[in-house]
Design a protein around this motif. Structure first.
Motif, mmCIF file in Angstrom:
data_model
loop_
_atom_site.group_PDB
_atom_site.id
_atom_site.type_symbol
_atom_site.label_atom_id
_atom_site.label_comp_id
_atom_site.label_asym_id
_atom_site.label_seq_id
_atom_site.Cartn_x
_atom_site.Cartn_y
_atom_site.Cartn_z
ATOM 1 N N UNK A 1 -6.269 61.992 -83.279
ATOM 2 C CA UNK A 1 -6.836 62.693 -82.090
ATOM 3 C C UNK A 1 -6.736 62.829 -80.362
ATOM 4 N N UNK A 2 -7.049 64.151 -80.125
ATOM 5 C CA UNK A 2 -6.027 64.298 -78.752
ATOM 6 C C UNK A 2 -6.908 64.850 -77.581
ATOM 7 N N UNK A 3 -6.605 64.421 -76.152
ATOM 8 C CA UNK A 3 -8.003 65.413 -75.128
ATOM 9 C C UNK A 3 -7.292 66.165 -74.858
ATOM 10 N N UNK A 4 -7.892 66.745 -74.862
ATOM 11 C CA UNK A 4 -7.576 68.219 -73.352
ATOM 12 C C UNK A 4 -8.316 68.586 -72.400
ATOM 13 N N UNK A 5 -7.105 69.492 -71.308
ATOM 14 C CA UNK A 5 -7.993 69.670 -69.491
ATOM 15 C C UNK A 5 -8.966 70.751 -70.266
ATOM 16 N N UNK A 6 -9.526 71.157 -69.384
ATOM 17 C CA UNK A 6 -10.229 72.696 -69.498
ATOM 18 C C UNK A 6 -9.851 73.586 -69.929
ATOM 19 N N UNK A 7 -7.997 73.733 -69.410
ATOM 20 C CA UNK A 7 -7.504 75.084 -69.659
ATOM 21 C C UNK A 7 -6.727 74.405 -71.110
ATOM 22 N N UNK A 8 -7.644 74.192 -72.037
ATOM 23 C CA UNK A 8 -6.742 73.341 -72.824
ATOM 24 C C UNK A 8 -5.905 72.723 -73.712
ATOM 25 N N UNK A 9 -5.478 71.971 -72.542
ATOM 26 C CA UNK A 9 -3.759 71.552 -72.404
ATOM 27 C C UNK A 9 -3.729 70.486 -72.682
ATOM 28 N N UNK A 10 -3.060 69.743 -73.831
ATOM 29 C CA UNK A 10 -3.186 68.395 -74.174
ATOM 30 C C UNK A 10 -2.734 67.277 -73.188
ATOM 31 N N UNK B 1 -11.723 54.399 -74.407
ATOM 32 C CA UNK B 1 -10.465 55.187 -73.670
ATOM 33 C C UNK B 1 -10.804 55.733 -72.834
ATOM 34 N N UNK B 2 -9.557 54.986 -71.789
ATOM 35 C CA UNK B 2 -10.124 55.685 -70.412
ATOM 36 C C UNK B 2 -9.166 57.177 -70.783
ATOM 37 N N UNK B 3 -8.902 58.259 -69.642
ATOM 38 C CA UNK B 3 -8.675 59.897 -69.064
ATOM 39 C C UNK B 3 -7.110 58.972 -69.362
ATOM 40 N N UNK B 4 -6.223 58.837 -69.183
ATOM 41 C CA UNK B 4 -5.373 58.267 -69.732
ATOM 42 C C UNK B 4 -4.673 57.427 -71.423
ATOM 43 N N UNK B 5 -5.364 57.549 -72.072
ATOM 44 C CA UNK B 5 -5.173 56.989 -73.071
ATOM 45 C C UNK B 5 -5.572 55.461 -73.104
ATOM 46 N N UNK B 6 -5.786 54.574 -72.335
ATOM 47 C CA UNK B 6 -6.209 53.633 -72.024
ATOM 48 C C UNK B 6 -6.868 52.606 -73.088
ATOM 49 N N UNK B 7 -7.040 51.695 -73.349
ATOM 50 C CA UNK B 7 -7.913 50.924 -74.146
ATOM 51 C C UNK B 7 -8.868 50.139 -73.905
ATOM 52 N N UNK B 8 -9.937 50.165 -73.443
ATOM 53 C CA UNK B 8 -10.824 49.877 -72.929
ATOM 54 C C UNK B 8 -11.768 48.645 -73.580
ATOM 55 N N UNK B 9 -12.440 48.685 -74.437
ATOM 56 C CA UNK B 9 -13.039 47.562 -75.365
ATOM 57 C C UNK B 9 -13.087 48.988 -76.836
#
Length: 231
Positions: A138-147, A182-190
Motif C-alpha cells: 500500500x502507498x499514501x499519495x498527496x493531493x497531487x497524487x505523488x507518493x 500509521x502516522x503520516x510518515x509511515x511510522x507504526x502507531x498501534x
C-alpha cells in the motif's frame, strides 16, 4: 440521513430519528445495477454514486433530479470522495483516479493512472489518498497524487483502508485479523489483534467501526487502538 444501495441498483435515502422507524426520503435507481460507491456532497443536499460503467450520477434530495457525467472507461469504483468545493474524486480497480470539477455543471473530468488497486481511501479533507495493491502493498499519495510513503504487510487477502482525520491511516489485514495504524510518515502507531475477520471500516469523529463477517461491529479508539465495545 442514511443512503443505501441494493445490488439491483435501487438507491434509498432514509431519515433516522431516535425511537422512530426510518422514513424514506428518496428512492431512485442507478442506471447500472451491481456494486457501486456512494458519497454525500457537502451540505447533505446531493448524493453521488459511482457505478462500474464509469458514470458518476448525482441526485438532488429536493426533487430527485439526476445529473450524470462519464468519468472514464468501465471499472469498479473502490472509493468516492466529495471535497468541500464539490469536486468529486473517484478511485477505480483499474488504478485510475478520476476527478471532475463541480459535477453538477459542465466540465471535463481529469484522470491519472496507477497500477491496479484493490482498495482506496481518501482522508477527510481529500488531501491524502491511500491505495492498496495485490500482495499487501500500500502507498499514501498527496493531493497531487505523488507518493509520500509506502508500506507492506504479509497477507493473502485484500486490505481494508480508513483514515482518522488526515494524520492516521488504519490498515486492516483480513488474513491475520489485525488492525495497524500509521502516522503520516509511515511510522507504526498501534496494532490491534481481532478475533473475527475484518470486512469493512468507517471512522466518524473519534470512533472507528469495524464490520466483521457474521459478527456485530467492533468499536475502536482510532487514536490509541483501544477496544471500546463489541456490540
Amino acid at each position: 440521513m442514511l443512503a443505501t444501495l441494493s445490488l439491483d441498483g435501487r438507491i434509498a435515502v432514509w431519515q433516522l430519528r431516535s425511537g422512530a422507524q426510518p422514513e424514506a426520503l428518496l428512492a431512485v435507481r442507478s442506471p447500472t445495477p451491481g456494486p457501486a460507491s456512494l458519497a454525500w456532497l457537502p451540505g447533505g443536499g446531493y448524493l453521488a454514486c459511482a457505478a462500474a460503467d464509469g458514470v458518476v450520477s448525482v441526485w438532488s434530495l429536493d426533487n430527485g433530479v439526476r445529473h450524470a457525467q462519464v468519468l472514464g472507461r468501465p471499472s469498479t469504483c473502490v472509493a468516492l470522495h466529495a471535497a468541500h468545493d464539490d469536486v468529486l474524486h473517484a478511485a477505480y480497480e483499474d488504478g485510475s483516479v478520476r476527478r471532475t470539477s463541480r459535477l453538477l455543471q459542465p466540465g471535463r473530468p481529469t484522470a491519472q493512472q496507477f497500477a491496479p488497486i484493490t482498495a482506496a481511501a481518501w482522508s477527510p479533507t481529500g488531501q491524502k489518498l491511500a491505495v492498496a495493491h495485490h500482495g499487501g502493498f500500500f502507498e499514501v499519495h498527496d493531493d497531487d497524487l505523488y507518493v509520500r510513503w509506502t508500506g507492506q504487510v504479509v497477507t493473502t487477502a485484500p486490505l481494508v483502508l480508513a483514515w482518522h482525520h488526515d494524520k492516521t491511516l488504519i490498515v486492516a489485514d483480513r488474513s491475520s485479523r489485525t488492525l495497524t495504524a500509521f502516522d503520516t510518515g509511515g511510522g507504526e502507531l498501534w496494532k490491534l489483534q481481532l478475533t473475527p475477520e475484518p470486512a469493512a471500516m468507517s471512522v466518524a469523529d473519534d470512533m472507528l467501526a469495524v464490520g466483521c463477517y457474521n459478527y456485530a461491529p467492533i468499536f475502536v479508539d482510532p487514536a490509541t487502538g483501544a477496544l471500546l465495545s463489541s456490540s
